[in-house]
Design a protein around this motif. Structure first.
Motif, PDB file in Angstrom:
ATOM      1  N   LEU A 112       0.808  -1.220   0.000  1.00 19.84           N
ATOM      2  CA  LEU A 112       0.000   0.000   0.000  1.00 19.84           C
ATOM      3  C   LEU A 112       0.840   1.269   0.000  1.00 19.84           C
ATOM      4  CD1 LEU A 112      -2.857  -1.031   2.456  1.00 19.84           C
ATOM      5  CD2 LEU A 112      -2.971  -0.846  -0.027  1.00 19.84           C
ATOM      6  N   ILE A 113       2.092   1.206   0.473  1.00 18.74           N
ATOM      7  CA  ILE A 113       2.942   2.403   0.412  1.00 18.74           C
ATOM      8  C   ILE A 113       3.819   2.400  -0.842  1.00 18.74           C
ATOM      9  CG2 ILE A 113       2.948   2.707   2.909  1.00 18.74           C
ATOM     10  CD1 ILE A 113       5.826   1.697   2.942  1.00 18.74           C
ATOM     11  N   GLY A 114       3.595   1.412  -1.711  1.00 18.71           N
ATOM     12  CA  GLY A 114       4.296   1.416  -2.993  1.00 18.71           C
ATOM     13  C   GLY A 114       5.628   0.721  -3.009  1.00 18.71           C
ATOM     14  N   ASN A 115       6.029   0.060  -1.910  1.00 17.68           N
ATOM     15  CA  ASN A 115       7.285  -0.691  -1.896  1.00 17.68           C
ATOM     16  C   ASN A 115       6.966  -2.138  -2.254  1.00 17.68           C
ATOM     17  OD1 ASN A 115       9.763  -1.897  -1.423  1.00 17.68           O
ATOM     18  ND2 ASN A 115      10.169  -0.709   0.423  1.00 17.68           N
ATOM     19  N   TYR A 116       6.773  -2.374  -3.548  1.00 16.13           N
ATOM     20  CA  TYR A 116       6.284  -3.671  -4.002  1.00 16.13           C
ATOM     21  C   TYR A 116       7.340  -4.773  -3.877  1.00 16.13           C
ATOM     22  CZ  TYR A 116       2.899  -0.410  -5.868  1.00 16.13           C
ATOM     23  OH  TYR A 116       1.983   0.607  -5.987  1.00 16.13           O
ATOM     24  N   ASP A 117       8.608  -4.430  -4.044  1.00 17.67           N
ATOM     25  CA  ASP A 117       9.671  -5.431  -3.904  1.00 17.67           C
ATOM     26  C   ASP A 117       9.661  -6.027  -2.500  1.00 17.67           C
ATOM     27  OD1 ASP A 117      10.419  -4.904  -6.488  1.00 17.67           O
ATOM     28  OD2 ASP A 117      12.075  -3.588  -5.945  1.00 17.67           O
ATOM     29  N   ARG A 118       9.588  -5.160  -1.508  1.00 22.99           N
ATOM     30  CA  ARG A 118       9.583  -5.653  -0.122  1.00 22.99           C
ATOM     31  C   ARG A 118       8.272  -6.376   0.191  1.00 22.99           C
ATOM     32  NH1 ARG A 118      12.562  -5.215   4.313  1.00 22.99           N
ATOM     33  NH2 ARG A 118      14.086  -3.987   3.168  1.00 22.99           N
ATOM     34  N   ALA A 119       7.160  -5.885  -0.355  1.00 24.84           N
ATOM     35  CA  ALA A 119       5.881  -6.563  -0.155  1.00 24.84           C
ATOM     36  C   ALA A 119       5.958  -8.002  -0.649  1.00 24.84           C
ATOM     37  CB  ALA A 119       4.773  -5.806  -0.886  1.00 24.84           C
ATOM     38  N   ILE A 120       6.513  -8.174  -1.846  1.00 19.57           N
ATOM     39  CA  ILE A 120       6.635  -9.510  -2.425  1.00 19.57           C
ATOM     40  C   ILE A 120       7.567 -10.378  -1.591  1.00 19.57           C
ATOM     41  CG2 ILE A 120       7.566 -10.750  -4.425  1.00 19.57           C
ATOM     42  CD1 ILE A 120       6.417  -8.423  -6.150  1.00 19.57           C
ATOM     43  N   LYS A 121       8.626  -9.785  -1.051  1.00 26.01           N
ATOM     44  CA  LYS A 121       9.565 -10.523  -0.208  1.00 26.01           C
ATOM     45  C   LYS A 121       8.852 -11.112   1.015  1.00 26.01           C
ATOM     46  CE  LYS A 121      13.689  -9.767   2.690  1.00 26.01           C
ATOM     47  NZ  LYS A 121      13.034  -9.957   3.993  1.00 26.01           N
ATOM     48  N   TYR A 122       8.092 -10.284   1.734  1.00 21.90           N
ATOM     49  CA  TYR A 122       7.405 -10.759   2.935  1.00 21.90           C
ATOM     50  C   TYR A 122       6.299 -11.760   2.596  1.00 21.90           C
ATOM     51  CZ  TYR A 122       9.793  -7.291   5.828  1.00 21.90           C
ATOM     52  OH  TYR A 122      10.741  -6.564   6.506  1.00 21.90           O
ATOM     53  N   LEU A 123       5.568 -11.491   1.519  1.00 21.72           N
ATOM     54  CA  LEU A 123       4.484 -12.399   1.137  1.00 21.72           C
ATOM     55  C   LEU A 123       5.026 -13.748   0.680  1.00 21.72           C
ATOM     56  CD1 LEU A 123       2.202  -9.828  -0.695  1.00 21.72           C
ATOM     57  CD2 LEU A 123       1.686 -10.996   1.447  1.00 21.72           C
ATOM     58  N   ASN A 124       6.195 -13.759   0.049  1.00 19.93           N
ATOM     59  CA  ASN A 124       6.814 -15.031  -0.338  1.00 19.93           C
ATOM     60  C   ASN A 124       7.268 -15.822   0.889  1.00 19.93           C
ATOM     61  OD1 ASN A 124       6.639 -15.420  -3.156  1.00 19.93           O
ATOM     62  ND2 ASN A 124       8.183 -13.844  -3.518  1.00 19.93           N
ATOM     63  N   GLU A 125       7.708 -15.097   1.936  1.00 20.53           N
ATOM     64  CA  GLU A 125       8.037 -15.775   3.196  1.00 20.53           C
ATOM     65  C   GLU A 125       6.800 -16.448   3.766  1.00 20.53           C
ATOM     66  OE1 GLU A 125      10.394 -13.978   6.347  1.00 20.53           O
ATOM     67  OE2 GLU A 125      11.116 -12.469   4.925  1.00 20.53           O
ATOM     68  N   ALA A 126       5.678 -15.742   3.716  1.00 22.96           N
ATOM     69  CA  ALA A 126       4.428 -16.313   4.214  1.00 22.96           C
ATOM     70  C   ALA A 126       4.006 -17.507   3.366  1.00 22.96           C
ATOM     71  CB  ALA A 126       3.339 -15.249   4.221  1.00 22.96           C
ATOM     72  N   LYS A 127       4.178 -17.402   2.065  1.00 27.80           N
ATOM     73  CA  LYS A 127       3.807 -18.493   1.157  1.00 27.80           C
ATOM     74  C   LYS A 127       4.663 -19.733   1.405  1.00 27.80           C
ATOM     75  CE  LYS A 127       3.651 -19.556  -3.813  1.00 27.80           C
ATOM     76  NZ  LYS A 127       4.844 -20.440  -3.860  1.00 27.80           N
ATOM     77  N   LYS A 128       5.924 -19.517   1.724  1.00 26.55           N
ATOM     78  CA  LYS A 128       6.817 -20.639   1.994  1.00 26.55           C
ATOM     79  C   LYS A 128       6.328 -21.452   3.191  1.00 26.55           C
ATOM     80  CE  LYS A 128      11.729 -21.670   2.686  1.00 26.55           C
ATOM     81  NZ  LYS A 128      13.090 -21.087   2.881  1.00 26.55           N
ATOM     82  N   ALA A 129       5.802 -20.743   4.192  1.00 24.60           N
ATOM     83  CA  ALA A 129       5.293 -21.420   5.392  1.00 24.60           C
ATOM     84  C   ALA A 129       3.904 -22.010   5.162  1.00 24.60           C
ATOM     85  CB  ALA A 129       5.254 -20.443   6.564  1.00 24.60           C
TER      86      ALA A 129
END
Length: 927
Positions: A210-227
């Motif tokens: 939502l603040i436009g930092n899509y690279d970091r958003a994808i990083k955290y969401l991929n961590e969640a997806k891994k789990a």
């Protein structure tokens, strides 16, 4: 609109089973929760788990137990207000038992969200965090921080969400960042709470999106997806993050195209194509897993996201037509079978306004031309959304449903029906401020409808309320989602211009007395000033530009005795480009505000008003003539004279800006007028350029300009580039005259530090500023001001660049506010062609980095004339009692008189051509 995901639904599977079993004791089946939040699926889980283990129920509190039970029953029945009353009473019974009050407060927070009372929800969840802390249940403290973070994120305050989950916000990019000890993510890690950690990562990822930092958003969401690889919620949010990043790259590709970076444009288009395809894959996987797990609400959200992706990328065919049609059919069927819920309401609205080829703009601003569904089917969906929202008694849902139906009738020109539903939307949105983020839309919509009914005063009142509401929430919506989800040019700009134009046109009727006229003009000034501030804020994507914003309005500043010396002998001309015509507001500390439409004195009647299109073409011709001026032996002043007659002469004629009263004119320009130097307007009667009569300066707003005369000449940091350079595939030519320019600056500032060519690199620049205070920073290099801030930079040695963000960080990391740079000079600049937003970079760069004043070039002049102008300016800059604007004025006048000067002045006689002196302008503090 996109509905929110619900990360916490999968969190506590054991707790959920306990809840299902205990629900039978209350003779109610477990009901899926339907609010569009991450947290609602575990609604009563903790409450009933505590009941089962005896944390809440005891022999001493039978009344409290009954109150909790009745609250649960009412909540399940959709009677949220009644549930709140029971639980509030229960808290009083449990006041000495933090374990119990924590659980009740937690669920109170969820009930308040159902009622759209977000402030009360935040208070209850905060109380739950406090109570869980007192009960030493730290794991639950972490979970509640995540839940509270989701509320803030839903309210358009993702930065607060990030602070709760991680403790600090990372800059753009994906570099690792360690969350602070008491943050939700660290608590989950410390207590091996895998589900809590996944939930925190999900909310954190979406907040960064939502603040436009899509690279970091994808990083955290991929961590969640891994789990949790089959979690449909994580997959859905990953789809949104990839889609948003693709849309940002589309914007960057468009910017690259406008500044002729074909290689970069191609690379960005390829990357966006890849991200769009990835988004499609994640949406499809989310739908699949939601369907397998029989999660109808989540399936609906996935279907809607896939449909919207198809609509937004129709030209690329990221989703083929057959898939689009099948998905649309599935969504219509799914929405019909959903239980009453927020997802059902928003889904119906989304489907009703769906276009096969969407431009990504809000459907409530203009009337969609090509709806994907037949008109009667869209109407049926919107009517059903109103009924559903009424059944749920949710103010926010009622606001959007009624507003959307009102807009449907507005587009069909049934003004009475349109106004009725729109007013219903306003009442619902205004109830406990439950939907402030939509209130401005419906007030604006009401204004348009009233305008069509010729109720001009009532329309203005509606526009004014819309404006005031938008001002309250503008900071959040302009600095978050600025690239994609919120289009400034869709909402803020047209609303502000509509309000200003309505007020001005009302004044034309002559039905107002002088006092009311001045009041209306004051409101116009306030509106346009806010628009210009909003443009800067939106362009830079943060609120740094407003950090030193003066709380007083422009009228109050001009009347303030503290500023009397600053505003003495100074007049302020604000341009305002409206629908079909352009006006000029004149203000000063010595007289009442004046307003004039730009008119052609050679025309009569209705043709007298210069149309916006005609003015823009004339301005473009004026600029082209200036830039190409060196191709002519004698500069043709025809266009400059016409513009002088249109813009300046009417005020001269009426004695409003007589040279005897005013010595300086400060322009606050709008749109395409920003890209031209007013100094070169030509008075054919006096045979003088405007700068020969007045010192000229420009600023986006007086509220972010500090007009103080503080001058220091002790030290200067001089930076220069003479060599050719290549940045992002674009070639920048050698600057042969920079050596002479640098020598001229050194001559004026013997106590200097210089970084030239290979020594002028970002690291060295940053280090010099950290070690020493430099009142003057002079940069003689190419500077590009792009359509977006990422394409705004200064070219340095070794084919490197200093971006606007790096420049900001370097200048704002000085030891103390007193170390701020007094004057920043940028010469040999270049601006992008074809987008007036690019000139915001030029106007805003000094203000963005906290510089008091700046002089900069509107276009590149690769000639010794620049060094001569700079030398003359700095000689004047050091003179006692001469303002910055006057210092530049005198330097420009000397060049205008080049043919009259003796040879000893070493002035090329061709320098009287405005191509050599006109592009240099003063920005910000003119004193």
């Amino acid at each position: 609109m996109n509905t929110k995901n619900q990360y916490l639904k999968f969190l506590f599977s054991v707790v959920r089973r306990v809840y299902i079993n205990l629900s039978k004791l209350f003779s109610r089946k477990y009901q899926k929760l339907n609010r569009n939040r991450f947290i609602k699926a575990l609604f009563f889980a903790t409450l009933l788990l505590c009941l089962s283990f005896g944390q809440v129920v005891s022999a001493q509190t039978p009344n409290a137990t009954s109150l909790v039970k009745r609250g649960v029953e009412d909540y399940n029945a959709g009677k949220y207000r009644s549930a709140v009353k029971y639980w509030q009473s229960a808290i009083k019974e449990y006041k000495k038992n933090p374990s119990a009050t924590a659980v009740v407060n937690e669920n109170l927070g969820r009930a308040y969200q159902k009622l759209g009372e977000d402030k009360a929800a935040i208070e209850s969840l905060s109380a739950a965090i406090r109570d869980y802390g007192a009960a030493k249940d730290i794991k639950q403290v972490g979970r509640m921080r995540t839940e509270l973070a989701q509320v803030y994120s839903n309210l358009g305050q993702p930065r607060k969400a990030i602070a709760l989950i991680c403790g600090k916000i990372a800059s753009q990019g994906v570099d690792s960042i360690e969350c602070q000890q008491e943050s939700a993510k660290q608590i989950a890690t410390q207590y091996n709470d895998e589900s809590g950690k996944v939930a925190a990562l999900g909310v954190l990822g979406d907040a960064y999106r939502l603040i436009g930092n899509y690279d970091r958003a994808i990083k955290y969401l991929n961590e969640a997806k891994k789990a949790a690889p089959e979690n449909y919620l994580v997959l859905n949010s990953l789809g949104n993050a990839y889609r948003n990043r693709a849309q940002l790259m589309d914007l960057q590709a468009n910017s690259a195209r406008q500044i002729r970076l074909s290689k970069k444009e191609k690379e960005l288009n390829q990357k966006s194509e890849k991200d769009y395809n990835q988004a499609r894959t994640y949406f499809q996987e989310s739908i699949k897993f939601a369907r397998q797990q029989k999660e109808d609400l989540a399936q609906m959200r996935g279907l809607l996201n896939l449909i919207q992706l198809a609509s937004q990328t129709n030209k690329r065919k990221v989703v083929d037509d057959a898939t689009f049609n099948n998905t649309l059919a599935d969504a219509l069927k799914q929405n019909k079978n959903l239980p009453d819920s927020a997802t059902k309401v928003y889904g119906a609205i989304d489907l009703a306004y769906l276009q096969r080829n969407s431009q990504g703009s809000s459907p409530f601003i203009g009337c969609p031309n090509q709806l994907a569904l037949p008109e009667n089917q869209s109407l049926s969906l919107l009517q059903q959304s109103v009924l559903t929202s009424n059944n749920l008694q949710d103010n926010r849902l009622q606001s959007y449903a009624n507003g959307a139906l009102g807009h449907f009738w507005e587009c069909r020109q049934d003004n009475q029906k349109a106004l009725t539903y729109t007013q219903n939307a306003i009442v619902a949105a205004d109830s406990n401020l439950s939907a402030k983020d939509s209130l401005y839309l419906w007030e604006w919509q009401a204004g348009r409808i009233l305008d069509k009914q010729n109720k001009n005063k009532e329309a203005i009142e509606s526009y004014q309320r819309a404006y005031e509401t938008l001002e309250d929430i503008r900071q959040d919506i302009l600095t978050a989602k600025r690239d994609v989800q919120f289009d400034f040019r869709d909402v803020v700009k047209p609303l502000y211009r509509t309000l200003a134009q309505s007020r001005l046109e009302l004044l034309q009727t002559g039905a107002t007395n002088n006092k009311e006229r001045l009041n209306q003009l004051s409101k116009v000034v306030e509106t346009i000033d806010s628009l210009k501030l909003a443009e800067l804020q939106n362009y830079f994507g943060n609120d740094c530009i407003l950090s030193a914003l003066n709380p007083k309005q422009v009228d109050e500043l001009l009347e303030d005795k503290e500023n009397s010396a600053a505003f003495e002998n100074t007049a302020f001309l604000s341009s305002i480009i409206l629908d079909g015509k352009t006006g000029i507001l004149l203000q000063s500390a010595n007289q009442e505000t004046k307003f004039k439409w730009i008119e052609d004195p050679n025309q009569e009647g209705t043709d007298k008003i210069v149309s916006t299109e005609k003015l823009e073409k004339k301005i473009a011709k004026f600029r082209r003539g200036l830039v190409r001026g060196r191709e002519q032996l004698i500069y043709d002043t025809t266009t400059a004279s016409e513009l002088y007659d249109w813009i300046i002469r009417p005020f001269i004629k009426d004695g409003d800006i007589s040279p005897e009263t005013f010595k300086t004119l400060v322009f606050l320009q709008d749109g395409f007028l920003r890209s031209v130097p007013m100094a070169a307007l030509y008075d054919r009667q006096q045979e003088k350029y405007l700068v020969e009569t007045y010192a000229i300066a420009t600023t986006p707003s007086l509220r972010i300009t500090t007009p103080k005369s503080s001058r220091s000449k002790q030290k200067a940091l001089i930076l220069g580039l003479t060599k050719a350079a290549t940045i992002d595939g674009k070639n920048f030519k050698e600057l042969f005259a920079v050596d002479r320019e640098v020598r001229a600056v050194k001559k004026q500032f013997p106590n200097y530090t210089d970084l030239i060519d290979d020594n002028f690199i970002p690291e060295n620049f940053r280090q010099k500023l950290q070690k020493t205070t430099y009142p003057v920073v002079h940069i003689a290099s190419h500077a590009q001001f792009g359509v977006i801030p990422e394409d705004t930079f200064i070219v340095t040695g070794n084919n490197k660049k200093i971006t606007i963000s790096e420049l900001e960080n370097s200048l704002q990391n000085l030891n103390s506010p007193s170390d701020s740079v007094e004057l920043l000079a940028l010469t040999a600049c270049q601006t992008a062609v074809g987008d007036d937003r690019s000139t915001l970079g030029l106007a805003g760069v000094a203000l963005q980095v906290g510089v008091k004043s700046a002089i900069a070039s509107l276009w590149s002049v690769r000639d010794a004339s620049t060094s001569k102008l700079v030398e003359e300016f700095y000689q004047n800059y050091g003179k006692e009692g001469m303002s910055i604007a006057q210092a530049l004025q005198q330097a420009q006048i000397k060049m205008i008189n080049a043919k009259k000067l003796p040879e000893s002045e070493d002035m090329n006689i061709d320098y009287d051509n405005p191509v050599y002196w006109a592009p240099m302008i003063v920005i910000g503090n003119w004193l």
